[in-house]
Write an enzyme that holds these catalytic residues in place. Structure first.
Site, PDB file in Angstrom:
ATOM      1  N   LYS A  26      60.199 -62.917   2.930  1.00  0.00           N
ATOM      2  CA  LYS A  26      61.450 -63.283   3.599  1.00  0.00           C
ATOM      3  C   LYS A  26      61.171 -64.078   4.876  1.00  0.00           C
ATOM      4  CE  LYS A  26      64.804 -60.552   3.350  1.00  0.00           C
ATOM      5  NZ  LYS A  26      65.703 -59.441   3.307  1.00  0.00           N
ATOM      6  N   ARG A  96      65.451 -56.579   9.193  1.00  0.00           N
ATOM      7  CA  ARG A  96      65.194 -56.446   7.750  1.00  0.00           C
ATOM      8  C   ARG A  96      63.714 -56.398   7.441  1.00  0.00           C
ATOM      9  NH1 ARG A  96      69.655 -58.788   4.604  1.00  0.00           N
ATOM     10  NH2 ARG A  96      71.200 -59.590   6.040  1.00  0.00           N
ATOM     11  N   GLY A 105      65.372 -54.235  -2.505  1.00  0.00           N
ATOM     12  CA  GLY A 105      66.110 -53.029  -2.144  1.00  0.00           C
ATOM     13  C   GLY A 105      65.257 -51.810  -1.863  1.00  0.00           C
ATOM     14  N   MET A 107      63.116 -51.268   0.611  1.00  0.00           N
ATOM     15  CA  MET A 107      62.877 -50.909   2.020  1.00  0.00           C
ATOM     16  C   MET A 107      64.158 -51.110   2.821  1.00  0.00           C
ATOM     17  SD  MET A 107      59.023 -52.229   2.536  1.00  0.00           S
ATOM     18  CE  MET A 107      59.362 -53.894   2.052  1.00  0.00           C
ATOM     19  N   ARG A 340      63.716 -66.991  -2.172  1.00  0.00           N
ATOM     20  CA  ARG A 340      62.460 -66.477  -2.737  1.00  0.00           C
ATOM     21  C   ARG A 340      62.388 -66.916  -4.197  1.00  0.00           C
ATOM     22  NH1 ARG A 340      64.367 -60.157  -2.664  1.00  0.00           N
ATOM     23  NH2 ARG A 340      66.071 -60.429  -4.121  1.00  0.00           N
ATOM     24  N   HIS A 461      71.438 -54.376  -7.710  1.00  0.00           N
ATOM     25  CA  HIS A 461      70.110 -53.749  -7.726  1.00  0.00           C
ATOM     26  C   HIS A 461      69.630 -53.513  -9.158  1.00  0.00           C
ATOM     27  CE1 HIS A 461      67.449 -50.204  -7.716  1.00  0.00           C
ATOM     28  NE2 HIS A 461      66.885 -50.864  -6.721  1.00  0.00           N
ATOM     29  N   SER A 777      29.228 -59.787 -32.410  1.00  0.00           N
ATOM     30  CA  SER A 777      30.618 -59.519 -32.045  1.00  0.00           C
ATOM     31  C   SER A 777      30.609 -58.241 -31.228  1.00  0.00           C
ATOM     32  CB  SER A 777      31.473 -59.370 -33.300  1.00  0.00           C
ATOM     33  OG  SER A 777      32.783 -59.035 -32.912  1.00  0.00           O
ATOM     34  N   CYS A 847      35.555 -58.030 -30.561  1.00  0.00           N
ATOM     35  CA  CYS A 847      36.592 -57.550 -31.474  1.00  0.00           C
ATOM     36  C   CYS A 847      37.112 -56.171 -31.086  1.00  0.00           C
ATOM     37  CB  CYS A 847      36.106 -57.563 -32.918  1.00  0.00           C
ATOM     38  SG  CYS A 847      34.708 -56.471 -33.190  1.00  0.00           S
ATOM     39  N   TYR A 867      34.711 -66.884 -29.109  1.00  0.00           N
ATOM     40  CA  TYR A 867      36.071 -66.511 -29.498  1.00  0.00           C
ATOM     41  C   TYR A 867      36.367 -65.061 -29.101  1.00  0.00           C
ATOM     42  CZ  TYR A 867      34.102 -63.813 -33.377  1.00  0.00           C
ATOM     43  OH  TYR A 867      33.411 -62.900 -34.116  1.00  0.00           O
TER      44      TYR A 867
HETATM   45  C1  PEP Z   1      34.676 -51.398 -31.408  1.00  0.00           C
HETATM   46  O1  PEP Z   1      33.976 -50.390 -31.344  1.00  0.00           O
HETATM   47  O2  PEP Z   1      34.991 -52.065 -30.403  1.00  0.00           O
HETATM   48  C2  PEP Z   1      35.197 -51.843 -32.688  1.00  0.00           C
HETATM   49  C3  PEP Z   1      35.886 -52.968 -32.792  1.00  0.00           C
HETATM   50  O3  PEP Z   1      35.011 -51.038 -33.758  1.00  0.00           O
HETATM   51  P1  PEP Z   1      35.878 -49.731 -34.049  1.00  0.00           P
HETATM   52  O4  PEP Z   1      37.028 -49.740 -33.112  1.00  0.00           O
HETATM   53  O5  PEP Z   1      36.268 -49.842 -35.472  1.00  0.00           O
HETATM   54  O6  PEP Z   1      34.875 -48.653 -33.798  1.00  0.00           O
END
Ligand code: PEP
Ligand code: MG
Length: 898
Positions: A26, A96, A105, A107, A340, A461, A777, A847, A867
């Site tokens: 503010k 304020r 709202g 404070m 704001r 609010h 992975s 993964c 990835y």
């Molecule tokens: C992991 O362990 O991150 C994985 C992808 O395998 P899971 O969750 O199947 O053990």
């Protein structure tokens, strides 16, 4: 000497919009608006550093503060040509709060400060309006008593109601000056009785009381709760803004309002807001009176409206974002009180970002940076299923209100925030129904599915807070008769009791009785545009964790460029394409587990093979031309056999074996620590025939696809590897079987063999494993579990204590949700570096669940992964985060060069 106070007024300001951390949002906004020549009342800001000092020094003000406040009061008096406490034409101020992050709202605020028995006469004389002056006075005494001295609001309100009854009037506007005068005397007597001292007459004493109260409100429970829910951390505290009062309640030529430079619900480029004539600012925000749309103001005061419209254009150009502004018109003169960055719905966030980039107000990269992962999550919020019969729907209408935040919600009615929290805690879905909400209610609002209020406008609010969360909210449903005592709502001849189901349609603003089915809405056009920009920007690839052909198709819809994890065992028990075959699959895998000899195991595996092959064909077809990473069996085998006697008997009967064989085998499979036991690739070291069957199923499926002109890129993945020789054995076996099949089929088929990195030892020895593995992975679910020694299945019971700032605050987030960058991240960084030291072209992905968490994805970008892979619904978050990672990297490089 430390500087604690910053002045603004008459076109000059000590600070600007960049000073948010020091002046609060503010204060920085007021300074900036002053500088760019907008009509802003003069004032000064006590910095957030002063608040920080206050809390670090046992709630004492810094030594120099008194002098600096006095000097700024004197400067304000010179600028405004008015004096605090002047019996002729007094200066009045508002006090304020305002921290660096907006906390609507949460404070405290004190208005009309500077009034006493003498200066009120000056105000009456200057405005020639006794009634107005004494109303202002009683508002001040009332606010000061409750905010600064913490006298119960209800005691004060009660006196106000009693006075009106005595006078026989209904509305505040009908109370004459004498009534307000009387009430002031009553309030003061009550004040004396409760506090033991007289109400402070000296404006400077009043000012210090107010400053202390604003600082105090920084740590009030509602403010602390709001920061927790909004994950706001690392701020110094609140600033205090002391600003010359202007009045929107001096008559019909005055008013007050809140407006947005674009529609905060849809994002459309229209001027949007609420206006209340003859009212003070708090009346709009508190939602006590239902305001009129801004368009009405254009009719009532066209000139001022035109000026406001110019301010709208100027501010949006200046800030390059949608602004939320508060203004007051005092006797036909416009004053800007606040600007704001406006809170907006997720759909509006996309539309505004894309529109502004197309208007060249911001760059595409800035548009990408403007979106948060929550905006995406909330885009997928549900609406009432359109298949529902319209007439049936109409018969259930309980009321209509203002559609403050879109999306639909179903839940059981509760009437206060505490109940909402308690009910939600025990797993109930609730709708919080209030006449109006106040900041005390945020805890309950946060856990509710939706919020419904009987009063208030789109900027009340309830609306502002809910919008920030993308939570379905209907306000101003005035026909609702809410009875807190009997815990009932009645409207349209219907009665709804506490615990009854209702459905809110936040898009339409309609309240229905009962529980309606909800469906996920269509995405706004701007979503696709923005995601396209994100895809053009990101370097990281995005794959999906998908186990079935159906999941694979969904994954492509959400932007998957391949499958990063197909957990083969998820198909052992369920046949997704031909459900009637599920039982047969189950028995085949159980027969394999219960078999005593290798031959018997192979016989059972032969039964499983066609099922797996069919699944893989389906997945390859769905992902035509994209890589598909298939992981061989991973969980401990005991997960696939029943533990209850009755089910064991069934299995024995189906497989024509003695039930005792089943019982004995289940007992043999028992492990004290199955997560660290006979699972992952260890199973294939013991039972190479499992590997043989799975690799055969994958490669035969791939060969069939190749023959049918489907392009396949299989990546065969071994889980839970911990050693070079262990991996080498599996790798060799895999390649031998695959190459043999390919050769016999006489087709051209390229495949990869690689491993998950889920154990610290594998990460540490990554250079050795990469001698054979073509890809890594990171299975960060297991890697987190094994690095931190926290069970992924049980840690949830105590991990909240580790995350809770009030309790221990050891981790900023649950490490199973957002990567532990310091620990697990260090192993990942090491693993990639070492792995690529032996195999420079090693393909690396992730993964674990972290592949769908924005901060984790950004980390994966920084450490050079190829990835990330996540569940299909989270892919848009991964794509956006991956693009943001590129932009952030550029910004970092730029700032380094500087
Ligand atoms: C992991 O362990 O991150 C994985 C992808 O395998 P899971 O969750 O199947 O053990
Ligand atoms: Mg794992």
């Amino acid at each position: 000497m430390n500087k604690w106070v910053y002045f603004f007024g008459a076109g000059k300001a000590e600070g600007d919009s960049e000073w948010k951390d020091l002046l609060g949002g503010k204060g920085a906004g007021l300074a900036e608006m002053t500088k760019i020549g907008l009509p802003v009342p003069a004032g000064f800001t006590i910095s957030t550093e002063a608040c920080d000092y206050f809390y670090k020094n046992n709630k004492k003000f810094p030594a120099e503060l008194r002098k600096q406040v006095a000097a700024n009061v004197a400067r304000l008096e010179r600028t405004t040509r008015k004096k605090l406490g002047d019996p002729r034409n007094p200066l009045l101020v508002s006090v304020r709060s305002g921290s660096a992050r907006s906390m609507p709202g949460m404070m405290e605020t004190i208005l009309n400060l500077g009034l006493n028995d003498r200066s009120v006469q000056g105000l009456a004389a200057a405005t020639k309006n006794d009634r107005f002056a004494y109303d202002a006075y009683r508002r001040f005494v009332q606010m000061y008593s409750s905010v600064v001295m913490e006298l119960p609001k209800e005691d004060l309100e009660h006196r106000l109601r009693a006075m009106k009854t005595r006078l026989g009037v209904k509305d505040d506007t009908s109370v004459p000056a004498s009534g307000w005068k009387e009430l002031v005397a009553e309030y003061k007597a009550f004040f004396q009785q409760k506090t033991g001292s007289a109400f402070p007459d000296d404006p400077i004493q009043q000012l210090w009381g107010a400053i202390g109260a604003v600082f105090g409100s920084w740590m009030a429970e509602k403010a602390v709760t709001y920061r927790r829910v909004e994950k706001i951390t690392g701020l110094l505290g609140t600033a205090v803004n002391v600003v010359q009062m202007v009045f929107g309640n001096t008559g019909e030529n005055s008013g007050t309002g809140v407006c947005f430079t674009r529609d905060p619900s849809s994002g459309e480029k229209v001027f949007y807001g609420d206006y209340l004539s003859n009212a003070q600012g708090e009346d709009v925000v508190a939602g006590i009176r239902t305001p009129m749309p801004l368009g009405e103001m254009a009719k009532a005061m066209p000139k001022v409206y035109a000026q406001l419209e110019r301010v709208r254009v100027k501010l949006e150009k200046h800030y390059r974002d949608m602004q939320d502004m508060e203004f007051t018109v005092e006797d036909g003169t416009l004053y800007m009180l606040q600007t704001r960055t406006g809170k907006r719905t997720p759909a509006a966030a996309f539309r505004i970002a894309v529109d502004m980039a197309n208007e060249k107000l911001i760059t595409r990269e800035e548009a990408i940076q403007r979106l948060k992962p929550e905006d995406i999550e909330r885009l997928f919020y549900p609406v009432i299923d359109a298949k529902i019969d319209k007439r049936a729907l109409e018969s259930r209408i309980l009321a209509t209100g203002i559609n403050a935040v879109p999306g639909a919600a179903v839940g059981k009615v509760v009437f206060n925030a505490q109940d909402a929290e308690a009910w939600a805690e025990r797993g109930e879905k609730v709708i919080l129904v209030r006449r109006e909400t106040s900041p005390e209610d945020v805890g309950g609002m946060a856990v509710a599915q939706g919020i419904l209020t009987a009063t208030g406008g789109k900027t009340s609010h309830a609306a502002v807070v809910a919008r920030g969360w993308g939570k379905c909210c209907i306000v101003g449903a005035e026909k609702l008769d809410i009875d807190y005592n009997s815990r009932r709502i009645s409207a349209a001849g219907k009665t709804v009791r506490e615990g009854d189901w209702i459905t809110l349609d936040g898009g339409e603003g309609t309240v229905y009785t009962g529980e309606m089915p909800l469906v996920t809405p269509q995405l706004p056009k701007a979503y696709n545009t923005l995601m396209k920009w994100a895809d053009e920007t990101r370097r990281l690839g995005v794959r999906a964790n998908a186990d079935t052909p159906q999941d694979a198709r969904k994954a492509r819809e959400f932007g998957a460029e391949g499958i990063g994890l197909c957990r083969t065992e998820h198909m052992f028990f369920t046949d997704f394409e031909q459900p009637e075959k599920s039982h047969e699959r189950q028995r085949a895998i159980q027969e394999m587990i219960l078999a005593d000899t290798k031959e018997a195991r192979v016989r059972a595996l032969d039964k499983l093979l066609p099922f797996q092959r069919r699944d893989f064909i389906g997945i390859f077809q769905a992902m035509d031309g994209l890589p598909v990473t298939i992981r061989l069996v991973d969980p401990p085998l005991h997960e696939f056999v029943p533990h209850e006697r009755a089910k064991q008997e069934e299995v024995a009967r189906d497989l024509h074996i003695d039930v005792n064989v089943v019982v004995r085998r289940v007992a043999q499979l028992h492990e004290a620590n199955p997560m660290l036991g006979h699972r992952g690739c260890r199973l294939c070291i013991t039972y190479p025939e499992i590997l043989e069957m799975q690799v055969r199923a994958i490669i035969e499926a791939a060969i069939e696809c190749v023959k049918n002109k489907v392009k396949v890129i299989p990546e065969i993945m071994h889980p839970l590897t911990l050693d070079r020789k262990e991996y080498w054995i599996l790798d060799q076996a895999t390649r031998r079987i695959a190459d043999d099949l390919i050769k016999k089929a006489g087709v051209k088929l390229h495949y990869l063999v690689g491993t998950m990195i889920e154990l610290p030892r594998a990460a540490l020895l990554a250079d050795q494993i990469a001698e054979f593995a073509e890809f890594f992975s990171f299975g960060t679910n297991d890697l987190t579990q094994t690095t931190m020694g926290l069970s992924r299945d049980d840690a949830g019971k105590f991990l909240p204590d580790y995350v809770d700032e009030k309790k221990a605050g050891i981790f900023a987030a649950d490490p199973f949700q957002s990567l532990d960058i310091n620990g697990v991240g260090m192993l990942m960084r090491w693993g990639i570096e070492r792995g690529r030291s032996t195999r420079p072209k090693l393909e690396v992905g992730i993964c674990g669940e972290h592949g769908g968490d924005a901060d984790s994805v950004k980390f994966c970008h920084r450490i050079g992964m190829d990835y990330v892979s996540a569940s299909p619904f989270l892919l848009p978050i991964s794509r956006l985060a991956a693009a943001q990672a590129v932009i952030e990297e550029k910004l970092r490089k730029k700032s380094k060069r500087k």
